[in-house]
Design a protein around this motif. Structure first.
Motif, PDB file in Angstrom:
ATOM      1  N   TYR A  62     -21.229 -16.315  30.954  1.00 34.62           N
ATOM      2  CA  TYR A  62     -22.049 -17.403  30.419  1.00 34.62           C
ATOM      3  C   TYR A  62     -21.255 -18.705  30.275  1.00 34.62           C
ATOM      4  O   TYR A  62     -21.845 -19.750  30.018  1.00 34.62           O
ATOM      5  CB  TYR A  62     -22.641 -16.991  29.066  1.00 34.62           C
ATOM      6  N   ARG A  63     -19.946 -18.635  30.460  1.00 36.20           N
ATOM      7  CA  ARG A  63     -19.148 -19.868  30.482  1.00 36.20           C
ATOM      8  C   ARG A  63     -19.431 -20.685  31.734  1.00 36.20           C
ATOM      9  O   ARG A  63     -19.259 -21.902  31.744  1.00 36.20           O
ATOM     10  CB  ARG A  63     -17.653 -19.530  30.446  1.00 36.20           C
ATOM     11  N   PHE A  64     -19.839 -20.000  32.797  1.00 33.91           N
ATOM     12  CA  PHE A  64     -19.970 -20.652  34.095  1.00 33.91           C
ATOM     13  C   PHE A  64     -21.414 -20.974  34.473  1.00 33.91           C
ATOM     14  O   PHE A  64     -21.674 -21.923  35.207  1.00 33.91           O
ATOM     15  CB  PHE A  64     -19.355 -19.758  35.176  1.00 33.91           C
ATOM     16  N   VAL A  65     -22.350 -20.183  33.994  1.00 36.10           N
ATOM     17  CA  VAL A  65     -23.755 -20.392  34.335  1.00 36.10           C
ATOM     18  C   VAL A  65     -24.604 -19.878  33.174  1.00 36.10           C
ATOM     19  O   VAL A  65     -24.247 -18.890  32.523  1.00 36.10           O
ATOM     20  CB  VAL A  65     -24.113 -19.674  35.659  1.00 36.10           C
ATOM     21  N   ARG A  66     -25.708 -20.553  32.894  1.00 30.29           N
ATOM     22  CA  ARG A  66     -26.501 -20.202  31.712  1.00 30.29           C
ATOM     23  C   ARG A  66     -27.271 -18.895  31.887  1.00 30.29           C
ATOM     24  O   ARG A  66     -27.624 -18.245  30.906  1.00 30.29           O
ATOM     25  CB  ARG A  66     -27.507 -21.326  31.390  1.00 30.29           C
ATOM     26  N   ASN A  67     -27.565 -18.535  33.120  1.00 28.68           N
ATOM     27  CA  ASN A  67     -28.388 -17.353  33.359  1.00 28.68           C
ATOM     28  C   ASN A  67     -27.725 -16.407  34.361  1.00 28.68           C
ATOM     29  O   ASN A  67     -28.257 -16.168  35.457  1.00 28.68           O
ATOM     30  CB  ASN A  67     -29.768 -17.770  33.881  1.00 28.68           C
ATOM     31  N   PRO A  68     -26.568 -15.866  34.013  1.00 21.03           N
ATOM     32  CA  PRO A  68     -25.879 -15.004  34.984  1.00 21.03           C
ATOM     33  C   PRO A  68     -26.658 -13.743  35.338  1.00 21.03           C
ATOM     34  O   PRO A  68     -26.556 -13.252  36.462  1.00 21.03           O
ATOM     35  CB  PRO A  68     -24.559 -14.670  34.275  1.00 21.03           C
TER      36      PRO A  68
END
Length: 320
Positions: A243-249
């Protein structure tokens, strides 16, 4: 009196709403009307189009009904005559059902059946938009799917609940539904054979996406004190792990898994199913979910939303 009538007529002819925005529902019906007319021209002039979309069905007989009910009806809807929906939608529903049954029995006209299914879905959404001005997506998150905060449990309880949900979703959306689509695709005789390299890429994509899904689920259950399901939302905003990289992994993982299953099984319809699911989730579910997160976590979520992308990974580079 005449001026008032002309104003109403011009308003109906315009493809914009009263606020000046483009009315996409009427634009769709205009495109559908034009596409339908072009298709009928192709049916009567190009044998390949007729065979692929109608098989041995009597084109002349169908045209007598389809041109006024589908093409002209769609044109009237594009001009703003909403009552036309009560003609166009029942006709499209009837034709779609009949074509589907015919194609399953004869293994012909599969392309025509798929086109009609797409037309039925888009026409239904456009008609809803035309009548009430929006797609009432809030009805999708009611009852057992309504947003609720997860009850107090220990980490182990959230973990096993998340694991069971993940397995059920994988079984349904990555096995059962694709298997049904694959059977229909073969019966409609619209298969495509993917190259071996593409299918191997699908295997790698499935492994990678599944790993991302597991990582996301573990992070959600251990850090967020909840599950990915709307009915058991996390008690804490999760901004660590993937979730650090994309809001909806998990959504990214699920969509990639669906596409990968399509590549592995050499099914372009499964790929379309996965991509269509991503669009529906992005347009109908995600706004509801993010509104709920903003309500629960306020400024914390707004800051997170402003700094982390929904779909494209955001890489944070530390500078000394």
């Amino acid at each position: 009196m005449r001026d008032s009538f002309e104003k109403r007529l011009n308003k109906r002819r315009s493809l914009t709403t009263s606020s000046g925005q483009l009315d996409w529902s009427r634009c769709y019906f205009l495109i559908q009307s034009l596409a339908g007319a072009m298709w009928w021209i192709g049916v009567f002039t190009i044998p390949g189009i007729r065979n692929a979309t109608l098989g041995t069905l009597p084109a002349q007989l169908i045209a007598w009904f389809d041109i006024p009910l589908f093409i002209l009806g769609s044109l009237l809807l594009a001009l703003g005559w909403r009552q036309g929906a009560w003609v166009v939608l029942p006709w499209i529903t009837l034709v779609t059902a009949a074509m589907f049954i015919y194609s399953l029995i004869t293994a012909t006209a599969g392309l025509g059946t798929l086109i009609m299914i797409a037309s039925w879905v888009c026409s239904l959404l456009a008609a809803i938009q035309m009548f009430i001005g929006r797609i009432p997506s809030e009805h999708l998150i009611r009852g057992p799917f309504a947003f609720r905060t997860a009850p107090q449990r220990n980490v182990k309880g959230h973990f096993w609940r998340t694991a069971s949900q993940l397995l059920c979703f994988w079984a349904l959306f990555l096995f059962v539904i694709p298997a049904i689509i694959l059977v229909i695709e073969r019966r409609l005789n619209v298969m495509l054979q993917f190259p071996v390299e593409l299918r191997l890429f699908g295997v790698l994509a499935l492994i990678s996406a599944s790993s991302l899904g597991i990582w996301s689920a573990v992070t959600m259950s251990t850090r967020g004190q909840g599950t990915p399901l709307p009915s058991s939302m996390p008690r804490r905003l999760v901004i660590s792990g993937p979730y650090r990289f994309v809001r909806n992994p998990m959504a990214v993982a699920g969509i990639t898994q669906g596409v990968a299953v399509g590549l592995i099984s050499s099914s372009w319809l499964v790929v379309v199913y996965a991509l269509a699911g991503s669009l529906l989730w992005n347009w109908l579910i995600r706004p509801q979910e993010e509104a709920n997160l903003e309500e629960n976590f306020a400024e914390e979520f707004r800051n997170y939303k402003n700094n982390v992308s929904c779909w494209v990974p955001t890489i944070h580079i530390r500078r000394n």
